[in-house]
Design a protein around this motif. Structure first.
Motif, PDB file in Angstrom:
ATOM      1  N   TYR A 231     -76.571 -33.204  10.771  1.00 13.73           N
ATOM      2  CA  TYR A 231     -77.366 -34.048  11.651  1.00 13.73           C
ATOM      3  C   TYR A 231     -78.775 -33.454  11.736  1.00 13.73           C
ATOM      4  O   TYR A 231     -78.952 -32.274  12.041  1.00 13.73           O
ATOM      5  N   GLU A 234     -82.052 -34.824  15.530  1.00  5.27           N
ATOM      6  CA  GLU A 234     -81.261 -35.471  16.575  1.00  5.27           C
ATOM      7  C   GLU A 234     -81.959 -35.364  17.936  1.00  5.27           C
ATOM      8  O   GLU A 234     -82.518 -34.316  18.277  1.00  5.27           O
ATOM      9  N   PHE A 238     -78.082 -36.766  21.970  1.00  7.22           N
ATOM     10  CA  PHE A 238     -77.008 -36.658  20.984  1.00  7.22           C
ATOM     11  C   PHE A 238     -76.107 -35.464  21.244  1.00  7.22           C
ATOM     12  O   PHE A 238     -74.976 -35.418  20.771  1.00  7.22           O
ATOM     13  N   ASP A 239     -76.580 -34.488  22.023  1.00  9.79           N
ATOM     14  CA  ASP A 239     -75.743 -33.327  22.335  1.00  9.79           C
ATOM     15  C   ASP A 239     -74.427 -33.744  22.964  1.00  9.79           C
ATOM     16  O   ASP A 239     -73.372 -33.163  22.688  1.00  9.79           O
ATOM     17  N   PHE A 242     -72.267 -35.245  20.181  1.00 11.45           N
ATOM     18  CA  PHE A 242     -71.804 -34.210  19.257  1.00 11.45           C
ATOM     19  C   PHE A 242     -70.688 -33.380  19.881  1.00 11.45           C
ATOM     20  O   PHE A 242     -69.702 -33.039  19.217  1.00 11.45           O
ATOM     21  N   LYS A 246     -66.903 -32.924  18.404  1.00  2.82           N
ATOM     22  CA  LYS A 246     -66.335 -31.600  18.134  1.00  2.82           C
ATOM     23  C   LYS A 246     -65.077 -31.331  18.954  1.00  2.82           C
ATOM     24  O   LYS A 246     -64.227 -30.529  18.551  1.00  2.82           O
ATOM     25  N   HIS A 260     -72.655 -30.064  11.234  1.00  2.00           N
ATOM     26  CA  HIS A 260     -73.737 -29.154  11.597  1.00  2.00           C
ATOM     27  C   HIS A 260     -74.903 -29.930  12.211  1.00  2.00           C
ATOM     28  O   HIS A 260     -75.179 -31.065  11.822  1.00  2.00           O
ATOM     29  N   LYS A 261     -75.588 -29.306  13.143  1.00  2.00           N
ATOM     30  CA  LYS A 261     -76.839 -29.831  13.696  1.00  2.00           C
ATOM     31  C   LYS A 261     -77.963 -28.873  13.307  1.00  2.00           C
ATOM     32  O   LYS A 261     -77.831 -27.662  13.487  1.00  2.00           O
ATOM     33  N   GLY A 263     -81.459 -30.068  13.938  1.00  2.00           N
ATOM     34  CA  GLY A 263     -82.646 -30.491  14.662  1.00  2.00           C
ATOM     35  C   GLY A 263     -83.816 -30.726  13.721  1.00  2.00           C
ATOM     36  O   GLY A 263     -83.696 -31.407  12.707  1.00  2.00           O
TER      37      GLY A 263
END
Length: 358
Positions: A231, A234, A238-239, A242, A246, A260-261, A263
């Motif tokens: 991602y 984001e 979106f946290d 996400f 998860k 994976h994030k 940013g």
């Protein structure tokens, strides 16, 4: 030698027709051959997927016999189609059987999401709208043969396309990815660019059924080897989503570890993609030199107009059917449903009361 390495990498560039594209373009009903597949990837398939070339025909025949013994299923049986499931299942017949059953069930049974696979004509307004924006773009292959794609729902105009229409078009794109032999062997990497995403576009996650079906389909019913999902760009809201993904108990831990994030940390993005491939594959919008997303969309537009894709979608309409009244007891629990997955519904129900995101 540097010149050899540069030439070797260039063959994966989307600006030229790669061997992977040529290999996937040959999709007939004849016996499977490895035409167009590099020897090093044939060896990789043998090592990682338990794919022994001398036994591939026998494995396909075995899966075909199983399919013929299932009274509730009607399906195409060409070699290249069945091989997709064997590869993802690492040539475990039981896993391939379950995956193929699930693949058909999500498309043709009330237990799945058949309306999401009721594909429109390529001349329909929703497909024209979809192809006018870079919703789902093929970037090329890494030097290890992995297919790399970028998706961006930020272009979604809810006044022009419903959520269901968008999903149909995106699944049409996914069908193309499933046909690529290099991606079957080496897997795919998906970039989810959320640069233009807004809260209204993400609101479909408030629907528990949509969330469950989307995640379930990717994990349990698509013959695709997902290496990683990244991602990018984001937004803060979106946290919440996400964390929900998860923590979803119906998702396997192995699948969750692939998410994976990054940013706006493009250096980290390049690392996950692979430093040796990042600049060549990433579009200009993500710091690479692979053209703009709109320029790269030309591959998708051409693919939607190709005979091989029209054949793929035609076979799905005409040659696939699921009759739940004839399903054998041994297969009744293959596909996890929202109703049957007690851990999924109870585990996320509280989260779905409302996503309070700003």
């Amino acid at each position: 030698h540097p010149q050899f390495e540069r030439a070797h990498l260039q063959q994966f560039s989307i600006q030229k027709q790669s061997k992977a594209e040529m290999a996937s373009a040959v999709d007939d009903d004849g016996p499977y051959t490895y035409d167009g597949v590099e020897k090093r990837f044939i060896k990789r398939a043998e090592k990682e997927l338990n794919e022994k070339p001398a036994q591939v025909t026998a494995h396909i025949a075995s899966l075909r016999r199983w399919l013929g013994s299932m009274p509730h299923l009607r399906c195409r049986t060409d070699d290249r189609f069945l091989l997709r499931f064997l590869r993802v299942a690492k040539f475990d017949q039981s896993r391939a059987q379950m995956l193929l059953d699930n693949y058909l069930t999500i498309r043709k049974s009330p237990k799945g999401t058949p309306s999401w696979f009721d594909y429109p004509s390529v001349d329909s307004p929703e497909v024209k709208e979809y192809l006018s924006h870079p919703f789902h773009v093929f970037l090329g292959h890494t030097s290890e043969g992995e297919g790399v794609y970028v998706s961006n729902m930020g272009y979604w105009d809810q006044q022009k396309m419903t959520f269901e229409q968008l999903i149909r078009c995106m699944y049409m794109s996914v069908d193309a990815a499933q046909m690529d032999q290099y991606s079957q062997i080496n897997g795919i990497k998906i970039l989810v660019d959320m640069n233009q995403a807004n809260r209204n576009q993400m609101s479909f996650f408030e629907n528990r059924k949509n969330f469950f079906s989307l995640m379930r389909n990717w994990q349990d019913a698509f013959p695709v080897r997902i290496r990683t999902v990244i991602y990018v760009n984001e937004p803060a809201f979106f946290d919440v989503i996400f964390t929900l993904i998860k923590n979803a108990p119906f998702l396997k831990e192995k699948f969750k570890k692939k998410l994976h994030k990054v940013g706006k940390d493009y250096a980290r993005l390049r690392k996950v993609i692979g430093e040796q491939d990042a600049d060549r594959l990433l579009p200009k919008e993500l710091g690479g030199s692979n053209g703009t997303l709109q320029e790269l969309m030309e591959w998708t537009r051409n693919n939607f107009g190709s005979e091989r894709m029209h054949r793929e979608w035609r076979l799905q309409r005409q040659e696939m059917e699921v009759d739940e009244s004839k399903r054998l007891p041994t297969t009744k629990d293959y596909l996890r449903t929202e109703d049957s997955a007690a851990d999924a519904t109870t585990g996320i129900q509280g989260t779905f009361t409302k996503l309070n995101v700003d």
